[in-house]
Design a protein around this motif. Structure first.
Motif, PDB file in Angstrom:
ATOM      1  N   SER A  24       0.837  -1.222   0.000  1.00  0.00           N
ATOM      2  CA  SER A  24       0.000   0.000   0.000  1.00  0.00           C
ATOM      3  C   SER A  24       0.861   1.257   0.000  1.00  0.00           C
ATOM      4  O   SER A  24       0.530   2.249   0.663  1.00  0.00           O
ATOM      5  CB  SER A  24      -0.919   0.038   1.231  1.00  0.00           C
ATOM      6  OG  SER A  24      -1.399  -1.230   1.571  1.00  0.00           O
ATOM      7  N   GLU A  25       1.953   1.216  -0.726  1.00  0.00           N
ATOM      8  CA  GLU A  25       2.962   2.284  -0.630  1.00  0.00           C
ATOM      9  C   GLU A  25       2.395   3.667  -0.947  1.00  0.00           C
ATOM     10  O   GLU A  25       2.714   4.635  -0.263  1.00  0.00           O
ATOM     11  CB  GLU A  25       4.124   1.955  -1.573  1.00  0.00           C
ATOM     12  CG  GLU A  25       5.388   2.676  -1.199  1.00  0.00           C
ATOM     13  CD  GLU A  25       6.541   2.285  -2.109  1.00  0.00           C
ATOM     14  OE1 GLU A  25       6.343   1.508  -3.058  1.00  0.00           O
ATOM     15  OE2 GLU A  25       7.653   2.777  -1.861  1.00  0.00           O
ATOM     16  N   ILE A  26       1.524   3.741  -1.966  1.00  0.00           N
ATOM     17  CA  ILE A  26       1.042   5.079  -2.347  1.00  0.00           C
ATOM     18  C   ILE A  26       0.124   5.668  -1.273  1.00  0.00           C
ATOM     19  O   ILE A  26      -0.191   6.844  -1.297  1.00  0.00           O
ATOM     20  CB  ILE A  26       0.359   5.099  -3.745  1.00  0.00           C
ATOM     21  CG1 ILE A  26      -0.878   4.204  -3.779  1.00  0.00           C
ATOM     22  CG2 ILE A  26       1.333   4.734  -4.858  1.00  0.00           C
ATOM     23  CD1 ILE A  26      -1.749   4.438  -5.014  1.00  0.00           C
ATOM     24  N   TYR A  27      -0.300   4.855  -0.315  1.00  0.00           N
ATOM     25  CA  TYR A  27      -1.080   5.359   0.820  1.00  0.00           C
ATOM     26  C   TYR A  27      -0.227   5.478   2.078  1.00  0.00           C
ATOM     27  O   TYR A  27      -0.732   5.531   3.191  1.00  0.00           O
ATOM     28  CB  TYR A  27      -2.285   4.450   1.107  1.00  0.00           C
ATOM     29  CG  TYR A  27      -3.368   4.603   0.069  1.00  0.00           C
ATOM     30  CD1 TYR A  27      -4.309   5.621   0.182  1.00  0.00           C
ATOM     31  CD2 TYR A  27      -3.422   3.756  -1.025  1.00  0.00           C
ATOM     32  CE1 TYR A  27      -5.281   5.781  -0.793  1.00  0.00           C
ATOM     33  CE2 TYR A  27      -4.388   3.903  -2.003  1.00  0.00           C
ATOM     34  CZ  TYR A  27      -5.321   4.920  -1.873  1.00  0.00           C
ATOM     35  OH  TYR A  27      -6.285   5.091  -2.828  1.00  0.00           O
ATOM     36  N   GLY A  28       1.086   5.394   1.891  1.00  0.00           N
ATOM     37  CA  GLY A  28       1.967   5.537   3.055  1.00  0.00           C
ATOM     38  C   GLY A  28       2.359   4.208   3.661  1.00  0.00           C
ATOM     39  O   GLY A  28       3.020   4.164   4.701  1.00  0.00           O
ATOM     40  N   GLY A  29       1.931   3.100   3.048  1.00  0.00           N
ATOM     41  CA  GLY A  29       2.337   1.772   3.542  1.00  0.00           C
ATOM     42  C   GLY A  29       1.458   1.289   4.682  1.00  0.00           C
ATOM     43  O   GLY A  29       0.684   2.052   5.262  1.00  0.00           O
TER      44      GLY A  29
END
Ligand code: ATP
Length: 448
Positions: A24-29
């Protein structure tokens, strides 16, 4: 362990080269959750295949199984997980960080020095609800191990396989544990994959089979390239044994954070089948027609984690070397584990070279996991392949158009041999199966 490897370098290589990304990297992980990229899925798959080959395919006494992640909640009562699959948790009264009580050796928070609460037991199973009605009756658990699925299918496996004991059941699949302190990259996560074997034996042979599996499992790692000096066996002390275990060894690896468990091998006695017999009301004893006895089999369980093996294989393979005055990072992975077996690299994007290179790639990719790369200089392309552990690069140059030969470059020795295109596949297959890379062979032209 090689002295120049640390976890930061491994995390960075894994990200850079497409092995592992934060989930979920684009949401901060999302804490302790990871996604496996194009190289990561191949390595993971190769590890699981290697395990399955030695545990199931190459044996007559083990069968495979794939059981459901969600199971009858009574299973977790019978197994003891509801009562005792717990870790003691302490919380810092100042910063509210939570710790496994066994990880803090003082009564102060390791982060801020604040006072810690008294330990309380925390169950590691993830709970969820099955069906549309949100009540206690619908509560189920995500399995924290795959083992129980095999215990409750013991009868099915014996009947279907028409085999006598000793008989093993093997399974690879996801497990979930609500760990208090996940961390060290993919070493401890809340979602991971187990590779587990439940080996059912006559009780008076359990000691023999336990010793047998401890040795087998240690050798599995060294056969796949882990250096012996980075691997050790550690027997559990009496106070450390799980409630069901008669004996247990851990295979430990020297990770950058110190010796840590890679796999556990336990003699579980007759605990599991006795418990399930009692809770389910089904007779799970085995009739031994040689001795004319009924007995509850003992279980020897080697239980390994895919991600921890993944991490150990990458760390052990990692090298920084000087080549012609330049540093190269190389993963000296065992060829059977390497994500890509053969890279096809035309010397340049020249319109004369491309058709031949494409044709060779087309032929090779139906037999090997390959990678085609024609961007940037040949030196950079070699480095890229070194970093992902590709054992062999095939280079097509202008001479190839004339003499119908190509160059194979060996990742480890950097030796190069020239082979006729018609011999390429056979040669690569032999090399991948361990034939030495002999530069004095018939087709050899030059070294380095
Ligand atoms: P630990 O003491 O490290 O928590 P464990 O003794 O609870 O591990 P087992 O229940 O014996 O672990 O599971 C067998 C194997 O499964 C471990 O050796 C490890 O490789 C893997 N494993 C267990 N828990 C995790 C986790 N949270 N993340 C990744 N792998 C795990």
């Amino acid at each position: 362990m090689t002295s120049n490897v640390n976890m930061e370098k491994i995390v960075s290589l894994c990200k850079r080269r497409g092995f592992v990304f934060p989930s979920s990297e684009i949401y901060g992980g999302l804490a302790s959750c990871w996604d496996y990229g194009p190289m990561g899925v191949e390595l993971k798959r190769n590890i699981k295949d290697a395990w399955w080959r030695t545990i199931v395919q190459q044996r007559e006494d083990v069968v495979g199984l794939e059981t459901s992640i969600m199971m009858h909640p009574k299973i977790w009562e019978a197994s003891g997980h509801i009562a005792s699959f717990t870790d003691p948790l302490v919380e810092c009264k100042s910063c509210h960080l939570r710790w496994r009580a066994t990880e803090v050796d003082r009564d102060r928070c390791p982060k801020c020095g604040g006072e810690l609460t008294e330990p309380r037991m925390f169950n590691l199973m993830f709970k969820t609800l099955m069906g549309p009605v949100e009540d206690e009756a619908g509560t189920i658990y995500l399995r924290p191990e795959t083992a129980q699925g095999m215990f409750v299918n013991f009868d099915n496996a014996v009947t279907i396989s028409r085999r006598k004991l000793p008989l093993g059941i093997a399974q690879i699949g996801k497990s979930f544990r609500n760990e208090i302190t996940p961390g060290n990259f993919i070493f401890r996560t809340r979602e991971f994959e187990h590779m587990e074997l439940e080996y059912f034996v006559k009780p008076d042979t359990a000691k023999y089979w336990f010793d047998y599996w401890v040795k087998e499992r240690f050798n599995w790692y060294t056969n796949l390239g882990i250096r012996k000096e980075n691997l050790r066996l550690r027997q559990h002390g009496k106070g450390e044994l799980a409630h069901y275990a008669e004996d247990c060894y851990d295979v430990e690896y020297l990770f950058p954070m110190g010796w840590s468990e890679l796999e556990g091998i336990a003699n579980r006695g007759d605990y599991d089948l006795s418990q399930h017999a009692e809770y389910s009301g089904r007779d799970l004893s085995y009739y031994d027609d040689e001795s004319g006895q009924h007995y509850i089999p003992y279980i020897i369980e080697p239980s390994a984690g895919v991600e921890r093996s993944f991490l150990a294989f990458i760390i052990d393979a990692y090298r920084e070397e000087m080549v012609e005055g330049e540093k190269r990072v190389v993963l000296r992975l065992c060829p059977s584990l390497a994500p890509i077996k053969v890279a096809v690299l035309p010397l340049s994007r020249n319109e004369k070279l491309t058709p031949l290179a494409r044709e060779i790639h087309k032929q090779l990719r139906s037999n090997f996991m390959t990678w085609y790369d024609d961007s940037q200089s040949i030196g950079r392309r070699y480095r890229r392949q070194d970093e992902i552990g590709t054992p062999f690069c095939v280079t097509i140059d202008f001479e190839s158009l004339e003499d119908h030969q190509v160059t194979i470059r060996d990742r480890d020795s950097l030796a190069q041999i020239r082979v006729p295109i018609g011999e390429l596949e056979k040669t690569l297959r032999a090399k991948l199966n361990g034939e030495p890379f002999d530069v004095s062979s018939l087709w050899a032209t030059r070294q380095k």
